[in-house]
Design a protein around this motif. Structure first.
Motif, short mmCIF file in Angstrom:
data_model
loop_
_atom_site.label_atom_id
_atom_site.label_comp_id
_atom_site.label_asym_id
_atom_site.label_seq_id
_atom_site.Cartn_x
_atom_site.Cartn_y
_atom_site.Cartn_z
N ILE A 36 92.25 51.80 118.89
CA ILE A 36 92.01 50.88 120.00
C ILE A 36 93.28 50.73 120.82
N ALA A 37 94.41 50.55 120.13
CA ALA A 37 95.69 50.34 120.80
C ALA A 37 96.09 51.54 121.66
N LEU A 38 95.67 52.71 121.27
CA LEU A 38 96.02 53.92 122.02
C LEU A 38 95.04 54.23 123.14
N SER A 39 93.96 53.47 123.22
CA SER A 39 92.98 53.68 124.28
C SER A 39 93.42 52.93 125.53
N HIS A 49 99.94 45.84 122.94
CA HIS A 49 101.06 44.91 123.09
C HIS A 49 101.24 44.05 121.84
N PHE A 50 100.14 43.71 121.18
CA PHE A 50 100.23 42.95 119.93
C PHE A 50 101.00 43.73 118.87
N LEU A 51 100.64 44.99 118.67
CA LEU A 51 101.31 45.80 117.65
C LEU A 51 102.77 46.07 118.03
N LEU A 52 103.04 46.27 119.30
CA LEU A 52 104.43 46.43 119.72
C LEU A 52 105.22 45.14 119.51
N GLY A 53 104.55 44.00 119.65
CA GLY A 53 105.20 42.73 119.41
C GLY A 53 105.60 42.53 117.96
N LEU A 54 104.83 43.09 117.04
CA LEU A 54 105.20 43.02 115.62
C LEU A 54 106.33 44.00 115.30
N TYR A 55 106.46 45.02 116.10
CA TYR A 55 107.50 46.04 115.91
C TYR A 55 108.83 45.58 116.50
N ASP A 56 108.78 44.98 117.70
CA ASP A 56 109.98 44.52 118.39
C ASP A 56 109.60 43.30 119.22
N GLY A 57 109.54 42.15 118.55
CA GLY A 57 109.05 40.94 119.19
C GLY A 57 109.92 40.43 120.32
N ALA A 58 111.20 40.72 120.27
CA ALA A 58 112.10 40.25 121.33
C ALA A 58 111.84 40.98 122.64
N THR A 59 111.52 42.27 122.56
CA THR A 59 111.24 43.05 123.76
C THR A 59 109.81 42.89 124.23
N LEU A 106 102.65 54.44 121.41
CA LEU A 106 102.29 53.12 121.92
C LEU A 106 103.26 52.66 123.01
N MET A 107 104.54 52.89 122.78
CA MET A 107 105.53 52.48 123.77
C MET A 107 105.38 53.29 125.05
N GLU A 108 105.09 54.57 124.93
CA GLU A 108 104.91 55.39 126.12
C GLU A 108 103.70 54.94 126.93
N VAL A 109 102.65 54.50 126.23
CA VAL A 109 101.43 54.07 126.92
C VAL A 109 101.59 52.71 127.56
N PRO A 114 101.55 46.01 132.46
CA PRO A 114 101.47 44.56 132.23
C PRO A 114 100.34 44.23 131.27
N GLN A 115 100.50 43.12 130.56
CA GLN A 115 99.41 42.65 129.71
C GLN A 115 98.28 42.17 130.62
N GLU A 116 97.07 42.56 130.26
CA GLU A 116 95.90 42.19 131.03
C GLU A 116 95.04 41.24 130.22
#
Length: 211
Positions: A36-39, A49-59, A106-109, A114-116
């Motif tokens: 789902i995250a890659l779609s 964005h949720f999964l990236l937030g768990l990976y690097d919450g500050a960014t 995920l970061m490339e995508v 912006p978060q929608e």
């Protein structure tokens, strides 16, 4: 040893017994969320964005209100992964095969996207999946959790800042996006209160969208 310390230790011991099941459930949920995250969809945007937030919450600070746009199964999987990420033995990307590559993709995508938010998505399906008794339980737990978190904020303890930012991110999400990894700094009871409040917020929003 006073009663409060005994209760706190009992909670931690009970949590440690549940921990293997939490990891299994969270890992299964994570594997469901990755496609789902890659779609390139609204749900993919939120989950990515949720999964990236768990990976690097500050960014990758996360707008909790965007969880409203997820289907019930997607929302519950996010909660399972969030629960698994509390007191983590390893970082979230290490829970799956080739996690480094997946998170790089995920970061490339999503790094520059912006978060929608799609507020009306699947609201009726959410309501259909929740029986009245469960709805009452979620509201009761959520109200109790909110009261506990407010008490912590007002008490000005070491965890007040995290609890306050969590509450503000629900009340004023456009001004207070949450560093999801900050939730690791809460004690177990307060972390579980955050999960209860997230569930109440999700289902309250869904009910409000019912025609």
């Amino acid at each position: 040893m006073n009663d409060s310390l005994i209760n706190a230790l009992s909670q931690v011991w009970a949590y440690q017994r549940r921990r293997p099941a939490i990891i299994r459930s969270g890992t299964q949920a994570l594997n469901r969320l990755i496609p789902i995250a890659l779609s390139r969809t609204p749900a993919g945007n939120t989950v990515g964005h949720f999964l990236l937030g768990l990976y690097d919450g500050a960014t990758f600070r996360f707008n909790l209100k965007h969880l409203h746009g997820l289907a019930l199964s997607e929302f519950e999987d996010c909660i399972r992964v969030l629960e698994m990420d509390y007191m983590p033995e390893v970082e979230v990307h290490q829970r799956i095969d080739q996690g480094e590559s997946v998170w790089k993709e995920l970061m490339e995508v999503w790094r520059t996207q912006p978060q929608e938010y799609v507020g009306h998505r699947l609201a009726n399906q959410r309501n259909a999946a929740l029986c009245p008794q469960r709805s009452r339980e979620i509201k009761t737990d959520g109200i109790r959790a909110f009261d506990n978190l407010i008490h912590v904020v007002e008490a000005s303890t070491g965890q007040s800042l995290i609890a306050g930012l969590f509450l503000m991110s629900l009340i004023h999400p456009h001004h207070y996006r949450l560093n999801l990894t900050d939730l690791r700094g809460l004690d177990l009871r307060l972390f579980e209160d955050c999960l209860s409040l997230l569930r109440m917020d999700y289902f309250t929003h869904a009910e409000g969208r019912t025609p």
